[in-house]
Design an enzyme around this catalytic site. Structure first.
Site, PDB file in Angstrom:
ATOM      1  N   ILE A  34      -7.977  30.673  -4.655  1.00  0.00           N
ATOM      2  CA  ILE A  34      -8.392  31.725  -3.715  1.00  0.00           C
ATOM      3  C   ILE A  34      -8.179  31.293  -2.257  1.00  0.00           C
ATOM      4  O   ILE A  34      -8.074  32.131  -1.361  1.00  0.00           O
ATOM      5  CB  ILE A  34      -9.877  32.105  -3.975  1.00  0.00           C
ATOM      6  CG1 ILE A  34     -10.195  33.496  -3.469  1.00  0.00           C
ATOM      7  CG2 ILE A  34     -10.836  31.082  -3.405  1.00  0.00           C
ATOM      8  CD1 ILE A  34     -11.543  34.029  -3.976  1.00  0.00           C
ATOM      9  N   ASN A  89      -8.855  16.410  -9.059  1.00  0.00           N
ATOM     10  CA  ASN A  89      -9.972  15.719  -8.434  1.00  0.00           C
ATOM     11  C   ASN A  89     -11.049  15.545  -9.490  1.00  0.00           C
ATOM     12  O   ASN A  89     -11.635  16.529  -9.950  1.00  0.00           O
ATOM     13  CB  ASN A  89     -10.509  16.543  -7.252  1.00  0.00           C
ATOM     14  CG  ASN A  89      -9.459  16.776  -6.185  1.00  0.00           C
ATOM     15  OD1 ASN A  89      -8.630  15.913  -5.923  1.00  0.00           O
ATOM     16  ND2 ASN A  89      -9.481  17.954  -5.573  1.00  0.00           N
ATOM     17  N   GLN A  96     -13.847  16.514  -5.977  1.00  0.00           N
ATOM     18  CA  GLN A  96     -14.084  17.635  -6.906  1.00  0.00           C
ATOM     19  C   GLN A  96     -15.264  18.469  -6.416  1.00  0.00           C
ATOM     20  O   GLN A  96     -16.365  17.943  -6.237  1.00  0.00           O
ATOM     21  CB  GLN A  96     -14.365  17.110  -8.323  1.00  0.00           C
ATOM     22  CG  GLN A  96     -14.554  18.236  -9.337  1.00  0.00           C
ATOM     23  CD  GLN A  96     -14.773  17.717 -10.768  1.00  0.00           C
ATOM     24  OE1 GLN A  96     -14.972  16.530 -10.978  1.00  0.00           O
ATOM     25  NE2 GLN A  96     -14.734  18.623 -11.721  1.00  0.00           N
ATOM     26  N   HIS A 102     -10.043  20.852 -13.660  1.00  0.00           N
ATOM     27  CA  HIS A 102      -8.923  21.732 -13.279  1.00  0.00           C
ATOM     28  C   HIS A 102      -7.852  20.929 -12.555  1.00  0.00           C
ATOM     29  O   HIS A 102      -8.157  20.099 -11.700  1.00  0.00           O
ATOM     30  CB  HIS A 102      -9.391  22.889 -12.394  1.00  0.00           C
ATOM     31  CG  HIS A 102     -10.145  22.452 -11.178  1.00  0.00           C
ATOM     32  ND1 HIS A 102     -11.451  22.053 -11.224  1.00  0.00           N
ATOM     33  CD2 HIS A 102      -9.774  22.345  -9.871  1.00  0.00           C
ATOM     34  CE1 HIS A 102     -11.865  21.720 -10.015  1.00  0.00           C
ATOM     35  NE2 HIS A 102     -10.854  21.879  -9.175  1.00  0.00           N
ATOM     36  N   HIS A 104      -4.650  21.113  -9.954  1.00  0.00           N
ATOM     37  CA  HIS A 104      -4.048  21.913  -8.902  1.00  0.00           C
ATOM     38  C   HIS A 104      -2.527  21.771  -9.022  1.00  0.00           C
ATOM     39  O   HIS A 104      -2.023  20.647  -9.127  1.00  0.00           O
ATOM     40  CB  HIS A 104      -4.425  21.392  -7.511  1.00  0.00           C
ATOM     41  CG  HIS A 104      -5.881  21.494  -7.179  1.00  0.00           C
ATOM     42  ND1 HIS A 104      -6.372  22.422  -6.287  1.00  0.00           N
ATOM     43  CD2 HIS A 104      -6.957  20.772  -7.600  1.00  0.00           C
ATOM     44  CE1 HIS A 104      -7.686  22.258  -6.173  1.00  0.00           C
ATOM     45  NE2 HIS A 104      -8.072  21.260  -6.951  1.00  0.00           N
TER      46      HIS A 104
HETATM   47  P1  AMP Z   1     -11.737  21.020  -6.283  1.00  0.00           P
HETATM   48  O1  AMP Z   1     -12.095  20.563  -4.908  1.00  0.00           O
HETATM   49  O2  AMP Z   1     -10.661  20.171  -6.912  1.00  0.00           O
HETATM   50  O3  AMP Z   1     -12.952  21.186  -7.161  1.00  0.00           O
HETATM   51  O4  AMP Z   1     -11.049  22.431  -6.086  1.00  0.00           O
HETATM   52  C1  AMP Z   1     -11.736  23.642  -6.211  1.00  0.00           C
HETATM   53  C2  AMP Z   1     -10.742  24.734  -5.854  1.00  0.00           C
HETATM   54  O5  AMP Z   1     -11.233  25.945  -6.403  1.00  0.00           O
HETATM   55  C3  AMP Z   1     -10.554  24.948  -4.352  1.00  0.00           C
HETATM   56  O6  AMP Z   1      -9.176  24.775  -4.027  1.00  0.00           O
HETATM   57  C4  AMP Z   1     -11.023  26.389  -4.143  1.00  0.00           C
HETATM   58  O7  AMP Z   1     -10.261  27.081  -3.178  1.00  0.00           O
HETATM   59  C5  AMP Z   1     -10.866  26.992  -5.524  1.00  0.00           C
HETATM   60  N1  AMP Z   1     -11.743  28.110  -5.830  1.00  0.00           N
HETATM   61  C6  AMP Z   1     -13.075  28.193  -5.668  1.00  0.00           C
HETATM   62  N2  AMP Z   1     -13.540  29.390  -6.069  1.00  0.00           N
HETATM   63  C7  AMP Z   1     -12.468  30.074  -6.521  1.00  0.00           C
HETATM   64  C8  AMP Z   1     -12.284  31.386  -7.064  1.00  0.00           C
HETATM   65  N3  AMP Z   1     -13.321  32.234  -7.242  1.00  0.00           N
HETATM   66  N4  AMP Z   1     -11.033  31.760  -7.416  1.00  0.00           N
HETATM   67  C9  AMP Z   1      -9.989  30.935  -7.246  1.00  0.00           C
HETATM   68  N5  AMP Z   1     -10.089  29.685  -6.742  1.00  0.00           N
HETATM   69  C10 AMP Z   1     -11.316  29.264  -6.366  1.00  0.00           C
END
Ligand code: AMP
Length: 139
Positions: A34, A89, A96, A102, A104
């Site tokens: 997002i 992460n 994380q 997840h 990226h």
């Molecule tokens: P991390 O820091 O590796 O946990 O990454 C979390 C990622 O999730 C970030 O890049 C956010 O922009 C993404 N994110 C959080 N909420 C949403 C959402 N509702 N839809 C899509 N991506 C999201």
């Protein structure tokens, strides 16, 4: 967040929050981030709730890895990226934010300004050899 509270990704998987889905099968879901770092920034995750890499079964890890590679190729093809970073992460200390495993997929272009603080350290061969042996011996 308490352990009982579903993460934002659990809520996306449950269909409670919308996402821009790019792939889905029985075990894996992928959707656009997002707040993308680049055009096509995609997240790839197991559908079963697992906070950390170590929580995945070998079969889940294998399926996640298989789909990750296939989805990354599609993202690169569609965005015309010159390269790609695959990043995971694992743990707060590693950046994380969402406690659901997840990957990226981050498409890269020359001069895009993205990067990582990459600070290599010098190690002698004996230290590297001893550490590799310890990791090999770890069950
Ligand atoms: P991390 O820091 O590796 O946990 O990454 C979390 C990622 O999730 C970030 O890049 C956010 O922009 C993404 N994110 C959080 N909420 C949403 C959402 N509702 N839809 C899509 N991506 C999201």
């Amino acid at each position: 967040m308490s352990a009982a509270q579903p993460s934002v990704f659990a809520r996306i998987i449950a269909g409670e929050i919308p996402c821009q889905r790019v792939f889905e099968n029985e075990h894996v879901l992928a959707f656009l981030d997002i707040r993308p770092l680049a055009e096509g920034h995609t997240l790839v995750l197991p559908k079963r709730s697992a906070a950390r890499l170590a929580d995945l079964t070998p079969a889940e890890a294998a399926e996640l890895g298989r789909q990750l590679v296939a989805i990354a190729q599609r993202v690169v093809a569609v965005t015309g990226a010159a390269g790609v970073n695959l990043l995971l992460n694992d743990g707060q200390v590693a950046g994380q934010e969402v406690p659901h495993v997840h990957f990226h997929i981050i498409p890269r272009q020359a001069g895009d300004g993205l990067g990582y603080r990459w600070r290599p350290q010098d190690r002698n061969a004996a230290d590297l050899e001893a550490l590799a042996a310890r990791i090999r011996a770890q069950p």
